[in-house]
Design a protein around this motif. Structure first.
Motif, PDB file in Angstrom:
ATOM      1  N   ASP A  46      12.781  13.007  -0.381  1.00 16.60           N
ATOM      2  CA  ASP A  46      12.215  13.988  -1.301  1.00 16.60           C
ATOM      3  C   ASP A  46      12.097  13.468  -2.725  1.00 16.60           C
ATOM      4  OD1 ASP A  46      14.873  13.998  -1.988  1.00 16.60           O
ATOM      5  OD2 ASP A  46      15.254  16.035  -1.259  1.00 16.60           O
ATOM      6  N   VAL A  47      12.479  12.212  -2.946  1.00 14.75           N
ATOM      7  CA  VAL A  47      12.225  11.555  -4.229  1.00 14.75           C
ATOM      8  C   VAL A  47      10.956  10.724  -4.063  1.00 14.75           C
ATOM      9  CG1 VAL A  47      13.067   9.898  -5.926  1.00 14.75           C
ATOM     10  CG2 VAL A  47      14.669  11.494  -4.831  1.00 14.75           C
ATOM     11  N   PRO A  48       9.941  10.943  -4.900  1.00 14.37           N
ATOM     12  CA  PRO A  48       8.667  10.255  -4.692  1.00 14.37           C
ATOM     13  C   PRO A  48       8.814   8.740  -4.616  1.00 14.37           C
ATOM     14  CG  PRO A  48       8.415  11.977  -6.335  1.00 14.37           C
ATOM     15  CD  PRO A  48       9.884  11.867  -6.059  1.00 14.37           C
ATOM     16  N   CYS A  49       8.141   8.160  -3.634  1.00 11.77           N
ATOM     17  CA  CYS A  49       8.077   6.712  -3.465  1.00 11.77           C
ATOM     18  C   CYS A  49       6.616   6.348  -3.235  1.00 11.77           C
ATOM     19  CB  CYS A  49       8.943   6.265  -2.291  1.00 11.77           C
ATOM     20  SG  CYS A  49       8.902   4.493  -1.974  1.00 11.77           S
ATOM     21  N   ASN A  50       6.073   5.520  -4.125  1.00 15.88           N
ATOM     22  CA  ASN A  50       4.654   5.153  -4.048  1.00 15.88           C
ATOM     23  C   ASN A  50       3.744   6.377  -4.020  1.00 15.88           C
ATOM     24  OD1 ASN A  50       5.241   2.352  -3.948  1.00 15.88           O
ATOM     25  ND2 ASN A  50       5.611   2.497  -1.745  1.00 15.88           N
ATOM     26  N   GLY A  51       4.146   7.397  -4.767  1.00 15.49           N
ATOM     27  CA  GLY A  51       3.281   8.560  -4.959  1.00 15.49           C
ATOM     28  C   GLY A  51       3.337   9.607  -3.873  1.00 15.49           C
ATOM     29  N   VAL A  52       4.350   9.573  -3.016  1.00 14.24           N
ATOM     30  CA  VAL A  52       4.399  10.550  -1.935  1.00 14.24           C
ATOM     31  C   VAL A  52       5.850  10.880  -1.596  1.00 14.24           C
ATOM     32  CG1 VAL A  52       4.415   8.843  -0.063  1.00 14.24           C
ATOM     33  CG2 VAL A  52       3.424  11.084   0.345  1.00 14.24           C
ATOM     34  N   THR A  53       6.077  12.101  -1.102  1.00 16.13           N
ATOM     35  CA  THR A  53       7.360  12.474  -0.516  1.00 16.13           C
ATOM     36  C   THR A  53       7.124  12.823   0.952  1.00 16.13           C
ATOM     37  OG1 THR A  53       7.118  14.796  -1.173  1.00 16.13           O
ATOM     38  CG2 THR A  53       8.285  13.334  -2.691  1.00 16.13           C
ATOM     39  N   VAL A  54       8.176  12.678   1.759  1.00 13.44           N
ATOM     40  CA  VAL A  54       8.057  12.890   3.204  1.00 13.44           C
ATOM     41  C   VAL A  54       9.169  13.843   3.643  1.00 13.44           C
ATOM     42  CG1 VAL A  54       8.004  11.798   5.468  1.00 13.44           C
ATOM     43  CG2 VAL A  54       7.105  10.577   3.481  1.00 13.44           C
ATOM     44  N   HIS A  55       8.791  14.837   4.455  1.00 12.73           N
ATOM     45  CA  HIS A  55       9.726  15.896   4.811  1.00 12.73           C
ATOM     46  C   HIS A  55       9.641  16.208   6.297  1.00 12.73           C
ATOM     47  CE1 HIS A  55       9.835  16.679   0.429  1.00 12.73           C
ATOM     48  NE2 HIS A  55       8.537  16.430   0.504  1.00 12.73           N
ATOM     49  N   PRO A  68       1.577  14.554  -1.524  1.00  8.48           N
ATOM     50  CA  PRO A  68       1.324  13.747  -2.717  1.00  8.48           C
ATOM     51  C   PRO A  68       2.205  14.226  -3.865  1.00  8.48           C
ATOM     52  CG  PRO A  68      -0.719  14.621  -1.760  1.00  8.48           C
ATOM     53  CD  PRO A  68       0.407  15.335  -1.100  1.00  8.48           C
ATOM     54  N   ALA A  69       2.706  13.275  -4.629  1.00  9.93           N
ATOM     55  CA  ALA A  69       3.545  13.640  -5.773  1.00  9.93           C
ATOM     56  C   ALA A  69       2.714  14.109  -6.957  1.00  9.93           C
ATOM     57  CB  ALA A  69       4.412  12.449  -6.178  1.00  9.93           C
ATOM     58  N   ALA A  70       1.462  13.646  -7.052  1.00 11.48           N
ATOM     59  CA  ALA A  70       0.601  14.007  -8.176  1.00 11.48           C
ATOM     60  C   ALA A  70       0.054  15.424  -7.994  1.00 11.48           C
ATOM     61  CB  ALA A  70      -0.553  13.016  -8.288  1.00 11.48           C
ATOM     62  N   ALA A  71      -0.118  16.130  -9.111  1.00 11.12           N
ATOM     63  CA  ALA A  71      -0.697  17.467  -9.067  1.00 11.12           C
ATOM     64  C   ALA A  71      -2.187  17.374  -8.756  1.00 11.12           C
ATOM     65  CB  ALA A  71      -0.491  18.165 -10.413  1.00 11.12           C
ATOM     66  N   ALA A  97       7.346   3.768  11.916  1.00  8.58           N
ATOM     67  CA  ALA A  97       6.806   3.006  10.788  1.00  8.58           C
ATOM     68  C   ALA A  97       5.299   2.784  10.921  1.00  8.58           C
ATOM     69  CB  ALA A  97       7.522   1.660  10.688  1.00  8.58           C
ATOM     70  N   LEU A  98       4.827   2.657  12.147  1.00 10.55           N
ATOM     71  CA  LEU A  98       3.393   2.509  12.412  1.00 10.55           C
ATOM     72  C   LEU A  98       2.594   3.600  11.723  1.00 10.55           C
ATOM     73  CD1 LEU A  98       0.971   1.417  14.196  1.00 10.55           C
ATOM     74  CD2 LEU A  98       1.724   3.094  15.902  1.00 10.55           C
ATOM     75  N   TYR A  99       3.057   4.854  11.812  1.00  7.19           N
ATOM     76  CA  TYR A  99       2.354   5.976  11.213  1.00  7.19           C
ATOM     77  C   TYR A  99       2.737   6.170   9.758  1.00  7.19           C
ATOM     78  CZ  TYR A  99       0.845   6.992  15.901  1.00  7.19           C
ATOM     79  OH  TYR A  99       0.268   6.881  17.133  1.00  7.19           O
ATOM     80  N   HIS A 100       4.020   6.005   9.465  1.00  8.84           N
ATOM     81  CA  HIS A 100       4.463   6.215   8.090  1.00  8.84           C
ATOM     82  C   HIS A 100       3.726   5.300   7.114  1.00  8.84           C
ATOM     83  CE1 HIS A 100       7.220   7.057   4.767  1.00  8.84           C
ATOM     84  NE2 HIS A 100       7.107   5.778   4.497  1.00  8.84           N
ATOM     85  N   SER A 101       3.569   4.041   7.457  1.00 12.64           N
ATOM     86  CA  SER A 101       2.948   3.096   6.531  1.00 12.64           C
ATOM     87  C   SER A 101       1.508   3.467   6.229  1.00 12.64           C
ATOM     88  CB  SER A 101       3.011   1.674   7.109  1.00 12.64           C
ATOM     89  OG  SER A 101       2.304   1.602   8.337  1.00 12.64           O
ATOM     90  N   PHE A 102       0.825   4.074   7.206  1.00 10.02           N
ATOM     91  CA  PHE A 102      -0.576   4.459   6.977  1.00 10.02           C
ATOM     92  C   PHE A 102      -0.686   5.812   6.283  1.00 10.02           C
ATOM     93  CE2 PHE A 102      -4.499   6.586   8.299  1.00 10.02           C
ATOM     94  CZ  PHE A 102      -5.435   5.682   7.838  1.00 10.02           C
ATOM     95  N   TYR A 103       0.022   6.815   6.808  1.00 10.46           N
ATOM     96  CA  TYR A 103      -0.186   8.167   6.283  1.00 10.46           C
ATOM     97  C   TYR A 103       0.478   8.389   4.934  1.00 10.46           C
ATOM     98  CZ  TYR A 103      -2.640   9.368  10.462  1.00 10.46           C
ATOM     99  OH  TYR A 103      -3.577   9.400  11.454  1.00 10.46           O
ATOM    100  N   ALA A 104       1.536   7.673   4.633  1.00 12.76           N
ATOM    101  CA  ALA A 104       2.097   7.769   3.286  1.00 12.76           C
ATOM    102  C   ALA A 104       1.106   7.233   2.264  1.00 12.76           C
ATOM    103  CB  ALA A 104       3.417   7.004   3.213  1.00 12.76           C
ATOM    104  N   ARG A 105       0.458   6.111   2.581  1.00 14.12           N
ATOM    105  CA  ARG A 105      -0.554   5.577   1.667  1.00 14.12           C
ATOM    106  C   ARG A 105      -1.753   6.510   1.568  1.00 14.12           C
ATOM    107  NH1 ARG A 105       0.191   0.756   4.580  1.00 14.12           N
ATOM    108  NH2 ARG A 105      -1.955   0.886   5.363  1.00 14.12           N
ATOM    109  N   LEU A 106      -2.165   7.067   2.706  1.00 12.15           N
ATOM    110  CA  LEU A 106      -3.321   7.963   2.700  1.00 12.15           C
ATOM    111  C   LEU A 106      -3.051   9.207   1.860  1.00 12.15           C
ATOM    112  CD1 LEU A 106      -6.163   8.448   3.927  1.00 12.15           C
ATOM    113  CD2 LEU A 106      -5.018   9.702   5.769  1.00 12.15           C
TER     114      LEU A 106
END
Length: 230
Positions: A46-55, A68-71, A97-106
């Motif tokens: 829940d602390v933003p990393c590379n502009g995203v949080t994951v829950h 996305p962390a940005a408004a 990790a296969l999905y996390h690496s793509f969807y976190a960036r997306l």
């Protein structure tokens, strides 16, 4: 008198991913070394990393939420992506990790309110249409977040509750279903089930639900007692 053998016998080994025994039990061994990197589970944060949080959202089915962390730009409410993962209906998990690496960036790079990825029920323990029903349930969960919103109503400031943040940032009349491989087939089945119900072609025993024209509410998503196309 010798006791009968109680050893279970292997009936099928699916490429080392799944072992099925004659007593109906299923074993899922650790992935082979060449697949462990992609199948490593990534913990939510829940602390933003590379502009995203994951829950992790304890819904039914369980959901993974990328925020996305940005408004949102200019306070606009944005669409939501609903993801169905691959794995021939019997392996895979949104935390890989296969999905996390793509969807976190997306989630951090395109104008969306968030990405919701479904933890699909896996076969053979949960044969089809269980995964299709999970897709309907995930859409119902998104619908439960909808509320009437005026076009002039500003987007609230983020809170510590990820579900509230998704609700406040999302335009739930714009939910896009996405999937890879077998997940894309599930997208088709779920979307076709809703479309058939809207046309009254018998894929659903219920009638389409009422839609709301406000941007904070979902479009006309019909009831879904449908069975999958064989």
């Amino acid at each position: 008198m010798a006791s009968p053998c109680c050893c279970k016998k292997l009936v099928e080994d699916v490429a080392g991913w799944i072992k099925i025994y004659d007593d109906g039990s299923v074993e899922r061994p650790a992935p082979a070394p060449e697949f462990r990197a992609m199948a490593t589970a990534i913990a939510p944060y829940d602390v933003p990393c590379n502009g995203v949080t994951v829950h992790e959202i304890p819904a039914n089915p369980p959901l993974r939420l990328y925020l996305p962390a940005a408004a949102p730009l200019a306070g606009r409410r944005l669409p939501v992506l609903l993801h169905f993962h691959a794995g021939v209906y019997c392996v895979g998990d949104p935390s890989w990790a296969l999905y996390h690496s793509f969807y976190a960036r997306l989630a951090a790079s395109v104008p969306i309110a968030g990405i919701v990825s479904i933890t699909l029920p896996l076969a053979p323990e949960n044969p089809l249409p269980a995964a299709i029903a999970a897709g309907y349930a995930a859409i119902d969960w998104l619908k439960s977040l909808a509320r009437p919103v005026l076009h002039t109503e500003p987007v609230p400031e983020p809170t510590s509750d990820p579900v509230c943040n998704l609700r406040d940032m999302a335009d739930l009349s714009r939910v896009f279903l996405i999937g890879d491989s077998s997940g894309a087939n599930l997208v088709h089945q779920v979307a076709a089930g809703f479309s058939s119900a809207e046309r009254g072609t018998g894929a659903s025993s219920g009638s389409p639900e009422q839609s709301c024209s406000t941007p904070g509410s979902p479009g006309p998503l019909p009831a879904h007692q449908s069975q999958p196309t064989k």
